[in-house]
Design an enzyme around this catalytic site. Structure first.
Site, PDB file in Angstrom:
ATOM      1  N   THR A  87       0.870  -1.173   0.000  1.00  0.00           N
ATOM      2  CA  THR A  87       0.000   0.000   0.000  1.00  0.00           C
ATOM      3  C   THR A  87       0.907   1.222   0.000  1.00  0.00           C
ATOM      4  O   THR A  87       1.669   1.420   0.949  1.00  0.00           O
ATOM      5  CB  THR A  87      -0.882   0.022   1.265  1.00  0.00           C
ATOM      6  OG1 THR A  87      -1.608  -1.203   1.335  1.00  0.00           O
ATOM      7  CG2 THR A  87      -1.861   1.190   1.217  1.00  0.00           C
ATOM      8  N   LYS A 162      -7.925   1.315  -2.987  1.00  0.00           N
ATOM      9  CA  LYS A 162      -7.559   0.851  -1.635  1.00  0.00           C
ATOM     10  C   LYS A 162      -7.711   1.976  -0.609  1.00  0.00           C
ATOM     11  O   LYS A 162      -8.299   1.777   0.453  1.00  0.00           O
ATOM     12  CB  LYS A 162      -6.106   0.358  -1.674  1.00  0.00           C
ATOM     13  CG  LYS A 162      -5.425   0.223  -0.335  1.00  0.00           C
ATOM     14  CD  LYS A 162      -5.556  -1.139   0.262  1.00  0.00           C
ATOM     15  CE  LYS A 162      -5.077  -1.143   1.702  1.00  0.00           C
ATOM     16  NZ  LYS A 162      -5.038  -2.421   2.324  1.00  0.00           N
ATOM     17  N   LYS A 237      -1.624   4.820   8.710  1.00  0.00           N
ATOM     18  CA  LYS A 237      -0.865   4.934   7.455  1.00  0.00           C
ATOM     19  C   LYS A 237      -1.822   5.153   6.275  1.00  0.00           C
ATOM     20  O   LYS A 237      -1.630   6.053   5.461  1.00  0.00           O
ATOM     21  CB  LYS A 237      -0.045   3.657   7.235  1.00  0.00           C
ATOM     22  CG  LYS A 237       0.592   3.595   5.861  1.00  0.00           C
ATOM     23  CD  LYS A 237       1.207   2.243   5.543  1.00  0.00           C
ATOM     24  CE  LYS A 237       1.584   2.214   4.069  1.00  0.00           C
ATOM     25  NZ  LYS A 237       2.184   0.963   3.636  1.00  0.00           N
TER      26      LYS A 237
HETATM   27  P1  NAD Z   1       6.075  -5.788   7.245  1.00  0.00           P
HETATM   28  O1  NAD Z   1       6.763  -4.627   7.863  1.00  0.00           O
HETATM   29  O2  NAD Z   1       5.792  -7.005   8.050  1.00  0.00           O
HETATM   30  O3  NAD Z   1       6.904  -6.263   5.939  1.00  0.00           O
HETATM   31  C1  NAD Z   1       7.652  -5.429   5.100  1.00  0.00           C
HETATM   32  C2  NAD Z   1       8.961  -6.143   4.808  1.00  0.00           C
HETATM   33  O4  NAD Z   1       9.700  -5.395   3.850  1.00  0.00           O
HETATM   34  C3  NAD Z   1       9.860  -6.270   6.045  1.00  0.00           C
HETATM   35  O5  NAD Z   1      10.133  -7.649   6.285  1.00  0.00           O
HETATM   36  C4  NAD Z   1      11.118  -5.481   5.685  1.00  0.00           C
HETATM   37  O6  NAD Z   1      12.306  -6.037   6.195  1.00  0.00           O
HETATM   38  C5  NAD Z   1      11.075  -5.553   4.156  1.00  0.00           C
HETATM   39  N1  NAD Z   1      11.844  -4.515   3.511  1.00  0.00           N
HETATM   40  C6  NAD Z   1      11.957  -3.195   3.843  1.00  0.00           C
HETATM   41  N2  NAD Z   1      12.760  -2.553   2.979  1.00  0.00           N
HETATM   42  C7  NAD Z   1      13.156  -3.493   2.066  1.00  0.00           C
HETATM   43  C8  NAD Z   1      13.990  -3.438   0.916  1.00  0.00           C
HETATM   44  N3  NAD Z   1      14.566  -2.295   0.536  1.00  0.00           N
HETATM   45  N4  NAD Z   1      14.179  -4.587   0.218  1.00  0.00           N
HETATM   46  C9  NAD Z   1      13.594  -5.746   0.607  1.00  0.00           C
HETATM   47  N5  NAD Z   1      12.796  -5.849   1.693  1.00  0.00           N
HETATM   48  C10 NAD Z   1      12.586  -4.728   2.405  1.00  0.00           C
HETATM   49  O7  NAD Z   1       4.743  -5.213   6.611  1.00  0.00           O
HETATM   50  P2  NAD Z   1       3.464  -6.044   6.115  1.00  0.00           P
HETATM   51  O8  NAD Z   1       2.450  -6.090   7.211  1.00  0.00           O
HETATM   52  O9  NAD Z   1       3.911  -7.315   5.455  1.00  0.00           O
HETATM   53  O10 NAD Z   1       2.882  -5.029   5.028  1.00  0.00           O
HETATM   54  C11 NAD Z   1       3.450  -4.901   3.733  1.00  0.00           C
HETATM   55  C12 NAD Z   1       2.597  -3.953   2.919  1.00  0.00           C
HETATM   56  O11 NAD Z   1       1.268  -4.444   2.849  1.00  0.00           O
HETATM   57  C13 NAD Z   1       2.489  -2.536   3.493  1.00  0.00           C
HETATM   58  O12 NAD Z   1       2.517  -1.617   2.437  1.00  0.00           O
HETATM   59  C14 NAD Z   1       1.153  -2.547   4.210  1.00  0.00           C
HETATM   60  O13 NAD Z   1       0.569  -1.267   4.280  1.00  0.00           O
HETATM   61  C15 NAD Z   1       0.350  -3.476   3.304  1.00  0.00           C
HETATM   62  N6  NAD Z   1      -0.765  -4.164   3.969  1.00  0.00           N
HETATM   63  C16 NAD Z   1      -0.593  -4.770   5.176  1.00  0.00           C
HETATM   64  C17 NAD Z   1      -1.668  -5.409   5.772  1.00  0.00           C
HETATM   65  C18 NAD Z   1      -1.525  -6.096   7.114  1.00  0.00           C
HETATM   66  O14 NAD Z   1      -2.568  -6.444   7.716  1.00  0.00           O
HETATM   67  N7  NAD Z   1      -0.317  -6.343   7.621  1.00  0.00           N
HETATM   68  C19 NAD Z   1      -2.923  -5.433   5.143  1.00  0.00           C
HETATM   69  C20 NAD Z   1      -3.058  -4.852   3.897  1.00  0.00           C
HETATM   70  C21 NAD Z   1      -1.964  -4.208   3.324  1.00  0.00           C
END
Ligand code: NAD
Length: 291
Positions: A87, A162, A237
């Site tokens: 997102t 979204k 966010k």
């Molecule tokens: P998270 O923080 O668990 O995962 C993000 C991952 O990206 C981390 O493991 C981090 O180490 C990695 N990362 C950061 N910089 C990086 C780079 N340069 N190269 C490679 N990896 C890198 O977050 P999440 O909960 O998995 O969410 C991911 C996305 O999905 C976000 O944009 C969030 O808004 C969206 N989202 C999350 C949810 C939820 O319920 N968790 C629901 C819908 C959407």
């Protein structure tokens, strides 16, 4: 297909694991060194992207997406799909899509709804923006990771859908919680409140499917001490992204703006950080009317 997944966090890891389970050859990379089941670990984002038919990114924000895109686009093969499921702000989504299309790739912005539970179960909903050809390339993967994919329009349309959805979601959760807190103060039993509202004109997904009152309605994070679920931090966010988009599109969104202010106070100055976004109910319970 050969698939590269970049960002193996709470969402990316189970999504990558489901693709591997379905028989695809999946290579993953995450700066934190985390791994996903059935997924070969790469040493860099470029390595995960090289030779992939489709690269999926699942990253924290638009700035990181832009940085990763700059690394991987030169490494990707012509005609490959670049599916960003993070997102992010609409401007970053459009900028990355333009860069990818200029390099002969097929970009799709495809943020998801359904949370970690949906990622684990393969029941996410994808909201996709991009060309027909790009959507068609990604669709078989959406079918594995999710239960529904809506092609919303051109680049950025997925992110637009979204943040509009989540603006409604945040506003509605606040309305549901403040109404429960008012009902409490009026001496109305919570179960009766649920029985009426869930079958009356005040019904909503937040009331009917994600009820913020413990012990009332279907099982929800409220029944698990408000452990997320969908964290208040993530709602903040998404509300910030909605207001950023509203400012750049000159749209009047007073309810979204107030929801952002309330979630900001909850997460940054109160006890909302790390709690489910429905923990707005105990917040309102404790408060009195401001005069
Ligand atoms: P998270 O923080 O668990 O995962 C993000 C991952 O990206 C981390 O493991 C981090 O180490 C990695 N990362 C950061 N910089 C990086 C780079 N340069 N190269 C490679 N990896 C890198 O977050 P999440 O909960 O998995 O969410 C991911 C996305 O999905 C976000 O944009 C969030 O808004 C969206 N989202 C999350 C949810 C939820 O319920 N968790 C629901 C819908 C959407």
């Amino acid at each position: 297909m050969k698939i590269g997944v970049i960002g193996l966090g709470n969402m990316g890891a189970p999504m990558a694991a489901n693709l591997a389970k379905a028989g695809h050859e999946v290579t993953g990379f995450d700066t934190a060194g985390v791994r996903a089941q059935g997924v070969t670990a790469a040493a860099s984002a470029q390595e995960a992207a090289t030779g992939a038919d489709v690269v999926i990114t699942m990253l924290p924000n638009g700035q990181i997406l832009r940085a990763v895109a700059a690394q991987i686009i030169p490494a990707m093969s012509q005609g490959a799909g670049f599916v960003d499921c993070s997102t992010v702000d609409v401007d970053s989504a459009r900028a990355v899509a333009r860069q990818a299309a200029d390099a002969g790739l097929l970009p799709v912005d495809a943020p998801v709804s359904g949370g970690v539970g949906g990622a684990l179960a393969g029941t996410l909903t994808f909201m996709a923006g991009g060309s027909d050809a790009a959507f068609a390339k990604a669709q078989p993967l959406f079918d594995i990771m999710g239960q529904k994919a809506v092609h919303c329009g051109d680049a950025g349309a997925g992110q637009a859908a979204k943040i509009c959805n989540n603006m409604i979601f945040g506003v509605t959760m606040i309305a549901t919680c403040e109404a429960f807190a008012l009902a409490d103060k009026l001496g109305l039993d919570r179960q009766k409140m649920f029985d009426v509202v869930s079958t009356s004109s005040g019904y909503s997904w937040t009331m009917n499917a994600y009820c913020p009152a413990p012990g009332v309605g279907p099982t929800s994070p409220a029944d698990n001490d408000y452990i997320p679920g969908f964290a208040a931090d993530l709602m903040l966010k998404d509300l910030r992204l909605s207001q950023q988009a509203a400012a750049s599109a000159d749209a009047d969104t007073p309810m979204g703006q107030l929801a952002e202010t309330l979630y900001e106070a909850f997460v940054e100055n109160e006890d909302g950080a790390g709690r489910d976004f429905s923990a707005m109910l105990p917040r309102f319970e404790k408060r009195r009317r401001e005069t």
